[in-house]
Design a protein around this motif. Structure first.
Motif, PDB file in Angstrom:
ATOM      1  N   LEU A 386       0.820  -1.203   0.000  1.00 18.59           N
ATOM      2  CA  LEU A 386       0.000   0.000   0.000  1.00 18.59           C
ATOM      3  C   LEU A 386       0.854   1.254   0.000  1.00 18.59           C
ATOM      4  O   LEU A 386       0.548   2.226  -0.681  1.00 18.59           O
ATOM      5  CB  LEU A 386      -0.942  -0.013   1.206  1.00 18.59           C
ATOM      6  N   ASP A 387       1.940   1.288   0.745  1.00 21.61           N
ATOM      7  CA  ASP A 387       2.793   2.468   0.852  1.00 21.61           C
ATOM      8  C   ASP A 387       4.104   2.187   0.148  1.00 21.61           C
ATOM      9  O   ASP A 387       4.920   1.415   0.629  1.00 21.61           O
ATOM     10  CB  ASP A 387       3.031   2.835   2.324  1.00 21.61           C
ATOM     11  N   MET A 388       4.304   2.830  -0.995  1.00 27.31           N
ATOM     12  CA  MET A 388       5.522   2.591  -1.759  1.00 27.31           C
ATOM     13  C   MET A 388       6.722   3.329  -1.196  1.00 27.31           C
ATOM     14  O   MET A 388       7.862   3.005  -1.491  1.00 27.31           O
ATOM     15  CB  MET A 388       5.326   3.016  -3.217  1.00 27.31           C
ATOM     16  N   ASN A 389       6.492   4.362  -0.381  1.00 23.85           N
ATOM     17  CA  ASN A 389       7.587   5.192   0.103  1.00 23.85           C
ATOM     18  C   ASN A 389       8.294   4.603   1.318  1.00 23.85           C
ATOM     19  O   ASN A 389       9.326   5.103   1.735  1.00 23.85           O
ATOM     20  CB  ASN A 389       7.073   6.592   0.455  1.00 23.85           C
ATOM     21  N   GLU A 390       7.718   3.588   1.911  1.00 27.58           N
ATOM     22  CA  GLU A 390       8.311   2.988   3.101  1.00 27.58           C
ATOM     23  C   GLU A 390       8.959   1.657   2.745  1.00 27.58           C
ATOM     24  O   GLU A 390       8.497   0.939   1.865  1.00 27.58           O
ATOM     25  CB  GLU A 390       7.233   2.759   4.176  1.00 27.58           C
ATOM     26  N   LYS A 391      10.041   1.347   3.429  1.00 23.97           N
ATOM     27  CA  LYS A 391      10.666   0.052   3.238  1.00 23.97           C
ATOM     28  C   LYS A 391       9.760  -1.044   3.775  1.00 23.97           C
ATOM     29  O   LYS A 391       9.039  -0.859   4.739  1.00 23.97           O
ATOM     30  CB  LYS A 391      12.021   0.010   3.956  1.00 23.97           C
ATOM     31  N   SER A 392       9.815  -2.164   3.129  1.00 26.19           N
ATOM     32  CA  SER A 392       8.950  -3.261   3.520  1.00 26.19           C
ATOM     33  C   SER A 392       9.334  -3.765   4.913  1.00 26.19           C
ATOM     34  O   SER A 392      10.471  -4.186   5.145  1.00 26.19           O
ATOM     35  CB  SER A 392       9.056  -4.393   2.497  1.00 26.19           C
ATOM     36  N   TRP A 393       8.379  -3.698   5.854  1.00 26.21           N
ATOM     37  CA  TRP A 393       8.661  -4.173   7.214  1.00 26.21           C
ATOM     38  C   TRP A 393       8.726  -5.695   7.257  1.00 26.21           C
ATOM     39  O   TRP A 393       9.186  -6.286   8.231  1.00 26.21           O
ATOM     40  CB  TRP A 393       7.606  -3.664   8.186  1.00 26.21           C
ATOM     41  N   LEU A 394       8.288  -6.348   6.147  1.00 21.35           N
ATOM     42  CA  LEU A 394       8.351  -7.801   6.116  1.00 21.35           C
ATOM     43  C   LEU A 394       9.788  -8.310   6.033  1.00 21.35           C
ATOM     44  O   LEU A 394      10.057  -9.474   6.297  1.00 21.35           O
ATOM     45  CB  LEU A 394       7.561  -8.326   4.909  1.00 21.35           C
ATOM     46  N   LYS A 395      10.728  -7.410   5.662  1.00 26.08           N
ATOM     47  CA  LYS A 395      12.115  -7.835   5.604  1.00 26.08           C
ATOM     48  C   LYS A 395      12.693  -8.088   6.991  1.00 26.08           C
ATOM     49  O   LYS A 395      13.711  -8.762   7.127  1.00 26.08           O
ATOM     50  CB  LYS A 395      12.951  -6.767   4.876  1.00 26.08           C
ATOM     51  N   VAL A 396      12.084  -7.497   8.026  1.00 24.29           N
ATOM     52  CA  VAL A 396      12.527  -7.715   9.402  1.00 24.29           C
ATOM     53  C   VAL A 396      11.408  -8.451  10.136  1.00 24.29           C
ATOM     54  O   VAL A 396      10.314  -7.906  10.291  1.00 24.29           O
ATOM     55  CB  VAL A 396      12.842  -6.386  10.111  1.00 24.29           C
ATOM     56  N   PRO A 397      11.611  -9.676  10.556  1.00 24.82           N
ATOM     57  CA  PRO A 397      10.529 -10.398  11.249  1.00 24.82           C
ATOM     58  C   PRO A 397      10.189  -9.740  12.582  1.00 24.82           C
ATOM     59  O   PRO A 397      10.958  -8.965  13.156  1.00 24.82           O
ATOM     60  CB  PRO A 397      11.123 -11.804  11.444  1.00 24.82           C
ATOM     61  N   THR A 398       9.011 -10.064  13.076  1.00 28.74           N
ATOM     62  CA  THR A 398       8.518  -9.469  14.325  1.00 28.74           C
ATOM     63  C   THR A 398       9.414  -9.808  15.506  1.00 28.74           C
ATOM     64  O   THR A 398       9.536  -9.017  16.453  1.00 28.74           O
ATOM     65  CB  THR A 398       7.090  -9.976  14.594  1.00 28.74           C
ATOM     66  N   SER A 399      10.066 -10.946  15.483  1.00 31.14           N
ATOM     67  CA  SER A 399      10.924 -11.349  16.594  1.00 31.14           C
ATOM     68  C   SER A 399      12.208 -10.530  16.681  1.00 31.14           C
ATOM     69  O   SER A 399      12.958 -10.683  17.634  1.00 31.14           O
ATOM     70  CB  SER A 399      11.276 -12.834  16.456  1.00 31.14           C
ATOM     71  N   ARG A 400      12.463  -9.635  15.688  1.00 28.94           N
ATOM     72  CA  ARG A 400      13.679  -8.829  15.709  1.00 28.94           C
ATOM     73  C   ARG A 400      13.386  -7.351  15.466  1.00 28.94           C
ATOM     74  O   ARG A 400      14.222  -6.622  14.940  1.00 28.94           O
ATOM     75  CB  ARG A 400      14.668  -9.323  14.648  1.00 28.94           C
ATOM     76  N   ALA A 401      12.205  -6.874  15.836  1.00 26.29           N
ATOM     77  CA  ALA A 401      11.836  -5.486  15.553  1.00 26.29           C
ATOM     78  C   ALA A 401      11.127  -4.871  16.750  1.00 26.29           C
ATOM     79  O   ALA A 401      10.499  -5.564  17.559  1.00 26.29           O
ATOM     80  CB  ALA A 401      10.941  -5.417  14.320  1.00 26.29           C
ATOM     81  N   VAL A 402      11.254  -3.535  16.886  1.00 26.65           N
ATOM     82  CA  VAL A 402      10.506  -2.752  17.870  1.00 26.65           C
ATOM     83  C   VAL A 402       9.874  -1.588  17.131  1.00 26.65           C
ATOM     84  O   VAL A 402      10.364  -1.133  16.095  1.00 26.65           O
ATOM     85  CB  VAL A 402      11.414  -2.230  19.002  1.00 26.65           C
ATOM     86  N   GLY A 403       8.779  -1.072  17.678  1.00 24.07           N
ATOM     87  CA  GLY A 403       8.090   0.061  17.083  1.00 24.07           C
ATOM     88  C   GLY A 403       8.336   1.331  17.873  1.00 24.07           C
ATOM     89  O   GLY A 403       8.477   1.309  19.098  1.00 24.07           O
ATOM     90  N   LEU A 404       8.378   2.462  17.176  1.00 28.18           N
ATOM     91  CA  LEU A 404       8.578   3.767  17.800  1.00 28.18           C
ATOM     92  C   LEU A 404       7.595   4.731  17.161  1.00 28.18           C
ATOM     93  O   LEU A 404       7.678   5.017  15.962  1.00 28.18           O
ATOM     94  CB  LEU A 404      10.021   4.254  17.590  1.00 28.18           C
ATOM     95  N   ILE A 405       6.660   5.243  17.964  1.00 26.88           N
ATOM     96  CA  ILE A 405       5.613   6.119  17.439  1.00 26.88           C
ATOM     97  C   ILE A 405       5.514   7.343  18.331  1.00 26.88           C
ATOM     98  O   ILE A 405       6.071   7.394  19.430  1.00 26.88           O
ATOM     99  CB  ILE A 405       4.250   5.393  17.370  1.00 26.88           C
ATOM    100  N   GLY A 406       4.817   8.340  17.825  1.00 25.06           N
ATOM    101  CA  GLY A 406       4.610   9.562  18.599  1.00 25.06           C
ATOM    102  C   GLY A 406       5.479  10.697  18.115  1.00 25.06           C
ATOM    103  O   GLY A 406       5.831  10.803  16.929  1.00 25.06           O
ATOM    104  N   ALA A 407       5.877  11.581  19.053  1.00 32.36           N
ATOM    105  CA  ALA A 407       6.583  12.820  18.740  1.00 32.36           C
ATOM    106  C   ALA A 407       8.079  12.572  18.598  1.00 32.36           C
ATOM    107  O   ALA A 407       8.892  12.986  19.423  1.00 32.36           O
ATOM    108  CB  ALA A 407       6.311  13.869  19.806  1.00 32.36           C
ATOM    109  N   VAL A 408       8.463  11.821  17.524  1.00 32.31           N
ATOM    110  CA  VAL A 408       9.863  11.613  17.186  1.00 32.31           C
ATOM    111  C   VAL A 408      10.047  12.036  15.731  1.00 32.31           C
ATOM    112  O   VAL A 408       9.086  12.168  14.970  1.00 32.31           O
ATOM    113  CB  VAL A 408      10.293  10.143  17.389  1.00 32.31           C
ATOM    114  N   GLN A 409      11.302  12.224  15.358  1.00 30.53           N
ATOM    115  CA  GLN A 409      11.572  12.731  14.010  1.00 30.53           C
ATOM    116  C   GLN A 409      11.172  11.728  12.931  1.00 30.53           C
ATOM    117  O   GLN A 409      10.572  12.091  11.927  1.00 30.53           O
ATOM    118  CB  GLN A 409      13.063  13.073  13.877  1.00 30.53           C
TER     119      GLN A 409
END
Length: 708
Positions: A386-409
């Motif tokens: 759906l979003d072509m401008n973002e790198k595919s998050w499927l390249k990093v499995p869930t067991s090796r990723a964290v999310g960061l949301i909110g007021a960050v750059q």
């Protein structure tokens, strides 16, 4: 016995002599019946005459060149008759001709070889020579000679023969026999065109080998050697394509066109090669045209093709070899791109059904389904994310990723490892924004083994002030939320739409940034005026108006800001509250908006004549400067000042030139509101002589302006 043997020897010798005599008689008889022909070389012997040492050649016209006499025709005569003719011709020139003799030294055949040969002309051959020897004597054929249409000419009779058939079979009967002065003509092939150019073998072969259009088929398009080729019954399209060198890599073999009797017929060579069905092979006839077009970006079909479409590097149709797997076909297509949604792969079957496949789960070993089977005619569809401008998050499995949301750059999903901490993650994301609330970070824990955990609040601001305090632990699968600080009411112009009018104040008119501003009780008039970037050059600071609307009644306060700037007394500034409206009016520069008693008129030879606002501290020099000064044609020593409302001496003359020389300000006339200044032009006469006339003009002008 000796006498018998002697008689036998004598009889043997006598028989030998008789046989030799008979043989000589036969030779001379044969020589007597030999007829001379062009090409023969004759030996004429006349003792004592060196002119007869060289042999004489019978020319094409049947003559020879005799010394002293000239040409004499001998063709068709026997040697005896020829000797007699020569003797008679030489009788007047030579005395003793008794020992004159004639013999045929070389017997040759003269043949004319013309046409497409290297050295056309008359050639001399041995008796019994063939057409091939005649052509060789003419240095052979030129490239482009038509071998099946050679001509043999004898007198007025022309015979066409097939020299190519002789070369193919070696049958001498296919060639005509040769006689003296026969002609052999070699025609040129019609394929060489009407302009003589040098050809090589490759060029001639590339042009085809057909002799005429009635027995040929033309092949052109995407073939290495297009041309017109001879046709035989039973030949197929493939036979003619092979003679044209096959097809090039750019040929569209599915779109071959065969034009027969003006009717085009399509032919799919790929379908024929895939099936071997001879019923798909069209029948050819003499004069047909075969066209092989260039392959274009069109629909490619085939009974053995698999189609790969969507987000792959090389989408297209691929021929499915026996046993080709899904991954092999996908690898030939270059694999999925970075924008591919590999969890939503679809295999579209030839029968219209669809099979979903999760490629990402399959590669991670999380899928229990087998790799799908792909058959000829199927299509593999790789959809786009759906979003072509973002790198595919499927390249990093869930067991090796964290999310960061909110007021960050750069909020998002990041790869995680145990040696990283919260500060590493924030630094990788560019850090919190200016409005980020680092004192209330929230860590949402990932679900482990189906059990959810309580979120953790963390004060990053306090940790940065005191690094000795423990840093919150981050695990793979966690999500960090950085909340945003509340809006600052002193700096929220961009948020005024979401802001209540009860918490706002309005500043309008001649200011740098008019608009609606957040307001709090600790703000005063100067704060609000500074937020609006202050008054601009057109603001009338003496007539500022403040409309107070936050009470039961609305009242308006006027403010002369000049008084504040002169005294610095802040009690002059009004108290403002929320919902008030501050208005900075514009300066009025039009004389129509001023009372005529507050202005001075200036007429005549000045840059900008008109009415100007007047103050008591202004002089005639100020008014002249306001009007742009006198022009070049102005009579500066005769400026007239008319004082309004004075009973005596209503007008007098001011000498600006004299004033400039002395600099005595006592010479300046007194000006009052309503006065008129007239600067005459040099083209006019002396002012004194026309004073009454000017008075009349000014009176009329004042009357018109007053009643207008």
């Amino acid at each position: 016995m000796r006498s018998v043997w002697s008689w036998l020897q004598r009889l043997l010798i006598l028989g030998t002599v008789l046989w030799l005599s008979a043989s000589a008689s036969m030779v001379w008889a044969a020589e007597d019946t030999l007829y001379l022909q062009p090409g023969d070389q004759l030996q004429i012997v006349l003792l004592g005459e060196p002119d007869f040492d060289l042999p004489f050649e019978v020319e094409a016209d049947g003559t020879i060149q005799l010394p002293e006499f000239g040409r004499i025709k001998l063709s068709g005569l026997t040697t005896e008759a020829a000797l007699s003719a020569i003797s008679n011709a030489l009788q007047p020139y030579y005395l003793n001709l008794n020992r004159l003799s004639l013999s045929v030294k070389v017997r040759r055949l003269a043949v004319m070889v013309l046409g497409y040969v290297k050295s056309p002309g008359l050639v001399y051959l041995n008796n019994g020579a063939t057409v091939q020897m005649a052509i060789n004597a003419a240095q052979g054929l030129l490239q482009g000679a038509q071998l099946d249409r050679l001509q043999h000419r004898r007198a007025d009779v022309t015979t066409v023969f097939n020299y190519k058939s002789y070369l193919d079979s070696g049958d001498v009967t296919a060639l005509p026999s040769l006689e003296p002065m026969d002609e052999i003509f070699v025609p040129a092939s019609p394929l060489i065109g009407n302009v003589q150019v040098d050809f090589d073998a490759a060029t001639l072969i590339a042009s085809g080998d057909a002799a005429d259009e009635d027995n040929s088929v033309t092949v052109f398009g995407e073939v290495p050697r297009p041309g017109t080729f001879s046709f035989k019954d039973g030949m197929t399209v493939i036979d003619l394509l092979m003679r044209a060198g096959g097809v090039t890599r750019y040929a569209g073999v599915e779109q071959i066109r065969i034009i027969s009797n003006g009717v085009p017929t399509p032919f799919d060579l790929r379908a024929y090669l895939d099936t071997g069905d001879r019923s798909k092979m069209p029948q050819l006839a003499n004069g047909d045209i075969i066209y092989i077009p260039q392959a274009v970006e069109g629909i490619r079909s085939g009974v053995s093709n698999v189609f790969v479409i969507g987000e792959v590097f090389k989408p297209g149709a691929y021929e499915a070899k026996g046993g080709a797997t899904f991954l092999e076909i996908l690898a030939n297509a270059g694999g999925p791109t970075r924008f591919a949604e590999t969890r939503q792969v679809r295999i579209l079957r030839a029968d219209g059904s669809s099979t979903p496949f999760d490629l990402a789960a399959f590669t991670e070993g999380l899928s229990t389904e087998d790799m799908p089977l792909v058959s000829a005619g199927d299509a593999i569809f790789i959809p786009e994310k759906l979003d072509m401008n973002e790198k595919s998050w499927l390249k990093v499995p869930t067991s090796r990723a964290v999310g960061l949301i909110g007021a960050v750059q750069r909020p998002g999903r990041y790869e995680w490892s145990p040696e990283m901490n919260l500060l590493d993650l924030l630094a990788h994301a560019g850090g919190p924004t200016q409005s980020g609330d680092t004192a209330h970070l929230q860590v949402i824990r990932a679900v482990i083994n189906g059990e959810s955990r309580q979120p953790i609040d963390f004060n990053l601001k306090r940790y940065l002030e005191n690094p000795d305090s423990p840093l919150v632990e981050i695990l793979a699968g966690d999500t960090i939320v950085v909340p945003q600080l509340p809006d600052d009411p002193n700096d929220n112009r961009s948020q005024w739409i979401a802001q209540s009018s009860k918490n706002s104040i309005y500043i309008l008119g001649q200011v740098g940034a008019p608009g609606r501003y957040a307001f709090s009780e600790e703000l005063n008039f100067l704060d609000i005026m500074g937020a609006a970037q202050g008054p601009n050059a057109n603001a009338d600071l003496a007539n500022i108006k403040i409309s107070h609307r936050n009470g039961d009644t609305v009242n308006v306060t006027e403010l002369n800001l000049y008084h504040y700037f002169e005294t610095g007394d802040e009690t002059i500034l009004p108290k403002v509250k929320n919902e008030d409206v501050i208005y900075f009016p514009a300066l009025s520069r039009s004389w129509l908006e001023k009372d005529k008693d507050d202005t001075v008129r200036i007429l005549g030879a000045v840059a900008r004549p008109g009415r100007y606002e007047f103050a008591d501290n202004m002089t005639i020099l100020d008014i002249l400067a306001e009007a742009g000064g006198p022009t070049a044609n102005a009579k500066q020593d005769s400026i007239v000042v008319i004082n309004q409302g004075v009973s005596e001496d209503q007008s007098h003359v001011f000498d600006l030139v004299q004033f400039a020389k002395k600099g005595d300000f006592g010479l300046l006339p007194v000006l009052r509101n309503g006065d008129t200044i007239y600067v005459p032009d040099k083209s006019q006469g002396t002012w004194r002589s026309g004073l009454n006339f000017l008075d009349d003009i000014l009176n009329v002008a004042a009357f018109i302006i007053f009643f207008r």
